[in-house]
Design an enzyme around this catalytic site. Structure first.
Site, PDB file in Angstrom:
ATOM      1  N   HIS A  45      -4.411 -15.693 -47.236  1.00 46.69           N
ATOM      2  CA  HIS A  45      -5.362 -14.431 -46.971  1.00 46.69           C
ATOM      3  C   HIS A  45      -5.737 -13.773 -48.245  1.00 46.69           C
ATOM      4  O   HIS A  45      -7.073 -13.308 -48.221  1.00 46.69           O
ATOM      5  CB  HIS A  45      -4.621 -13.405 -46.082  1.00 46.69           C
ATOM      6  CG  HIS A  45      -4.131 -13.780 -44.649  1.00 46.69           C
ATOM      7  ND1 HIS A  45      -3.640 -15.003 -44.450  1.00 46.69           N
ATOM      8  CD2 HIS A  45      -4.960 -13.170 -43.538  1.00 46.69           C
ATOM      9  CE1 HIS A  45      -3.662 -14.936 -42.867  1.00 46.69           C
ATOM     10  NE2 HIS A  45      -4.224 -13.946 -42.540  1.00 46.69           N
ATOM     11  N   HIS A  61      -1.028  -1.094   7.305  1.00 46.06           N
ATOM     12  CA  HIS A  61      -0.982  -1.943   6.304  1.00 46.06           C
ATOM     13  C   HIS A  61       0.112  -3.284   6.467  1.00 46.06           C
ATOM     14  O   HIS A  61      -0.095  -4.441   6.435  1.00 46.06           O
ATOM     15  CB  HIS A  61      -1.166  -1.738   5.039  1.00 46.06           C
ATOM     16  CG  HIS A  61      -2.727  -1.619   4.725  1.00 46.06           C
ATOM     17  ND1 HIS A  61      -3.670  -2.410   4.928  1.00 46.06           N
ATOM     18  CD2 HIS A  61      -3.067  -0.271   4.054  1.00 46.06           C
ATOM     19  CE1 HIS A  61      -4.726  -2.055   4.250  1.00 46.06           C
ATOM     20  NE2 HIS A  61      -4.493  -0.442   4.053  1.00 46.06           N
ATOM     21  N   ASP A  94     -11.522   3.585   1.119  1.00 51.32           N
ATOM     22  CA  ASP A  94     -11.327   2.056   1.239  1.00 51.32           C
ATOM     23  C   ASP A  94     -12.799   1.552   1.646  1.00 51.32           C
ATOM     24  O   ASP A  94     -12.722   0.134   1.573  1.00 51.32           O
ATOM     25  CB  ASP A  94     -10.468   2.203   2.518  1.00 51.32           C
ATOM     26  CG  ASP A  94      -8.961   1.785   2.158  1.00 51.32           C
ATOM     27  OD1 ASP A  94      -8.795   1.597   0.763  1.00 51.32           O
ATOM     28  OD2 ASP A  94      -8.206   1.684   2.991  1.00 51.32           O
ATOM     29  N   GLU A 100      -0.546   5.187  -5.473  1.00 49.52           N
ATOM     30  CA  GLU A 100      -1.948   4.458  -5.221  1.00 49.52           C
ATOM     31  C   GLU A 100      -3.025   5.397  -4.979  1.00 49.52           C
ATOM     32  O   GLU A 100      -4.062   5.367  -5.339  1.00 49.52           O
ATOM     33  CB  GLU A 100      -1.736   3.192  -4.244  1.00 49.52           C
ATOM     34  CG  GLU A 100      -3.019   2.413  -4.113  1.00 49.52           C
ATOM     35  CD  GLU A 100      -2.841   1.453  -3.133  1.00 49.52           C
ATOM     36  OE1 GLU A 100      -3.735   0.700  -2.848  1.00 49.52           O
ATOM     37  OE2 GLU A 100      -1.945   1.459  -2.170  1.00 49.52           O
ATOM     38  N   HIS A 101      -2.840   6.164  -3.828  1.00 51.90           N
ATOM     39  CA  HIS A 101      -3.688   6.833  -3.300  1.00 51.90           C
ATOM     40  C   HIS A 101      -3.092   8.241  -3.053  1.00 51.90           C
ATOM     41  O   HIS A 101      -1.903   8.670  -2.520  1.00 51.90           O
ATOM     42  CB  HIS A 101      -4.175   6.555  -1.601  1.00 51.90           C
ATOM     43  CG  HIS A 101      -4.594   5.339  -1.512  1.00 51.90           C
ATOM     44  ND1 HIS A 101      -3.772   4.290  -1.040  1.00 51.90           N
ATOM     45  CD2 HIS A 101      -5.877   4.486  -1.750  1.00 51.90           C
ATOM     46  CE1 HIS A 101      -4.786   3.151  -1.000  1.00 51.90           C
ATOM     47  NE2 HIS A 101      -5.810   3.449  -1.439  1.00 51.90           N
ATOM     48  N   SER A 137       0.960  -1.141   0.123  1.00 46.72           N
ATOM     49  CA  SER A 137      -0.017   0.065   0.150  1.00 46.72           C
ATOM     50  C   SER A 137       0.752   1.128  -0.013  1.00 46.72           C
ATOM     51  O   SER A 137       2.102   1.218   0.409  1.00 46.72           O
ATOM     52  CB  SER A 137      -0.754  -0.028   1.187  1.00 46.72           C
ATOM     53  OG  SER A 137      -1.875  -0.981   1.123  1.00 46.72           O
ATOM     54  N   GLN A 175      -2.239   4.038   6.014  1.00 42.26           N
ATOM     55  CA  GLN A 175      -1.535   3.185   5.100  1.00 42.26           C
ATOM     56  C   GLN A 175      -0.423   2.544   5.857  1.00 42.26           C
ATOM     57  O   GLN A 175      -0.210   1.246   5.420  1.00 42.26           O
ATOM     58  CB  GLN A 175      -1.118   3.935   3.786  1.00 42.26           C
ATOM     59  CG  GLN A 175      -2.427   4.359   3.045  1.00 42.26           C
ATOM     60  CD  GLN A 175      -3.425   3.324   2.782  1.00 42.26           C
ATOM     61  OE1 GLN A 175      -3.203   2.507   1.967  1.00 42.26           O
ATOM     62  NE2 GLN A 175      -4.261   3.438   3.250  1.00 42.26           N
TER      63      GLN A 175
END
Length: 441
Positions: A426, A268, A367, A333-334, A240, A265
């Site tokens: 083709h 975590h 969250d 991330e955040h 995180s 965070q």
């Protein structure tokens, strides 16, 4: 505990910050070796291997007959009424947000008679992994909600849920209650890399899934990485992280708010990163003091302190513009914009998993409750990745319908393009429809 202090003057300082942070990435070779052994065991021995690993690491005496949770046990899951109401409200918020992400199939016609389009269909079957927390006693119910809601909004008809059992062989009632709220009744007692392998490869009890989603420890993440390609995977998230761009508001409580957000965070994982960026040196000093005080009072103080010691920083920047430049290099991330006018800065944010605007919008709002997904890209991958969404649980088929007139008009062009690439068959596939015979070589 002491988050490092960094002075950022401009882009020339980015390489040393980047070199520091990127050391958080990657499993070592021993982890990968062990996970390969687990995957091979599940591939070869299915249920028996899953049961053996579960007995060894989670629940002594566990047997293959205990893998699937009976529907009656899910229905009987009991949690306090207040908590059940919270689960229902949070699930409704998240589901409503993801309902707005749904895409429709579409069609268009062209003047030369073609009908072109895109057909959107949900995946047939997905597996959701839910970490058990500390011995199953801190269940990550938010992970189940966040992974299930987009799958349900997409219309996936089969959703299998897996989480590690507690020592007595049961799943935490909060996981079962969340499954019940979401309408999920295929739940398995299995965790770790062996659960990922079982969901991906299938066993006698667990049918193989087409895509897996859900967070986990380094063993779970490594298993997902190794099995990607054999089955679809969501984001393989790293530790995180949060970056906060803040300016002083004059509120004496602000340093504590910022410190609390960093710790949200840091608690975590020892590898979690928490960064505060500010042009206000006084705010930086006060936030550092608040961080030390608040960290000591946390139940997970040891984890948070390790994260802050190694991967936390308070970074002074020349101004908010420079801070935004650094944010886009970090691609966090955040991202919290704890500034007077966050909306004026939003348009300049190019890379972030989720953006939280204003001083009263801390990261945990996203969250747990607001609605947007909390499964987000980490380790700078927000430069090219997005939050988990309905689109992850859908696939799209291109639709092409042409008639004889279209072939008569464009066939020679198509054949020529094929021959440029040296693909004679083709070209002939088109030309036979124009009445040209296929020559034998």
């Amino acid at each position: 505990m002491a988050a490092r202090r960094i002075d950022y003057a401009g882009p020339d300082d980015w390489p040393r910050i980047n070199a520091w942070l990127k050391d958080r990435a990657g499993a070592d070779g021993e982890v990968e070796r062990r996970v390969r052994e687990i995957i091979d065991a599940v591939r070869e021995r299915g249920n028996q291997a899953v049961a053996e690993y579960t007995a060894r690491f989670d629940c002594p005496g566990f047997t293959a007959e205990m893998l699937r949770v009976p529907k009656a046990e899910i229905e009987a899951a009991a949690v306090p009424d207040r908590d059940l109401a919270l689960l229902k409200e949070a699930a409704a918020n998240v589901r409503a947000f993801h309902e707005r992400q749904k895409e429709n199939s579409w069609w268009t016609t062209t003047p030369d008679g073609a009908i072109l389009g895109q057909m959107v269909r949900p995946l047939d079957r997905v597996g959701l992994y839910v970490p058990g927390g500390r011995g199953g006693e801190t269940p990550l119910v938010s992970s189940l909600i966040m992974n299930a809601a987009p799958a349900l909004a997409a219309g996936v008809p089969e959703i299998a849920v897996a989480g590690p059992p507690r020592k007595d062989g049961t799943l935490n009632p909060y996981i079962l209650a969340a499954a019940k709220v979401l309408g999920l009744d295929e739940v398995y007692r299995m965790g770790g890399a062996w659960a990922v392998a079982a969901l991906a490869l299938g066993t006698d009890t667990v049918r193989a899934c087409h895509l897996l989603a859900g967070p986990g420890n380094i063993y779970v993440a490594t298993a997902k990485s190794l099995l990607r390609g054999q089955v679809g995977m969501d984001l393989i998230a790293g530790p995180s992280e949060i970056a906060i761009l803040a300016e002083d508001s004059g509120d004496p409580d602000l340093p504590a708010w910022l410190a609390a957000d960093m710790l949200s965070q840091a608690e975590h994982d020892p590898l979690a990163s928490a960064l505060l960026l500010t042009p206000d040196k006084s705010l930086a000093e006060r936030a550092a003091m608040a961080l030390a005080t608040l960290a000591r009072a946390l139940p997970r103080a040891e984890i948070a302190s390790a994260a802050l010691d190694n991967w936390g920083a308070i970074i002074t920047v020349p101004d908010l513009d420079s801070g935004l430049d650094l944010v886009n290099l970090l691609a966090p991330e955040h991202l919290e914009l704890a500034v007077d006018d966050p909306w004026s800065l939003l348009g300049r944010v190019r890379h972030a998993g989720a953006v939280f605007l204003g001083r009263h919008c801390p990261e945990p709002v996203g969250d747990y409750f607001a609605g947007p997904n909390h499964v987000l890209p980490t380790m700078g991958t927000a430069r090219f990745s997005s939050a988990l969404s309905v689109q992850d649980f859908c696939k799209k088929s291109s639709i092409i319908a042409t008639n004889r007139g279209y072939i008569e008009k464009h066939g020679a062009k198509i054949a020529r393009l094929a021959r440029i690439e040296g693909l004679e068959a083709h070209a002939r596939s088109v030309e036979v429809r124009l009445g040209k015979g296929v020559k034998e070589s």
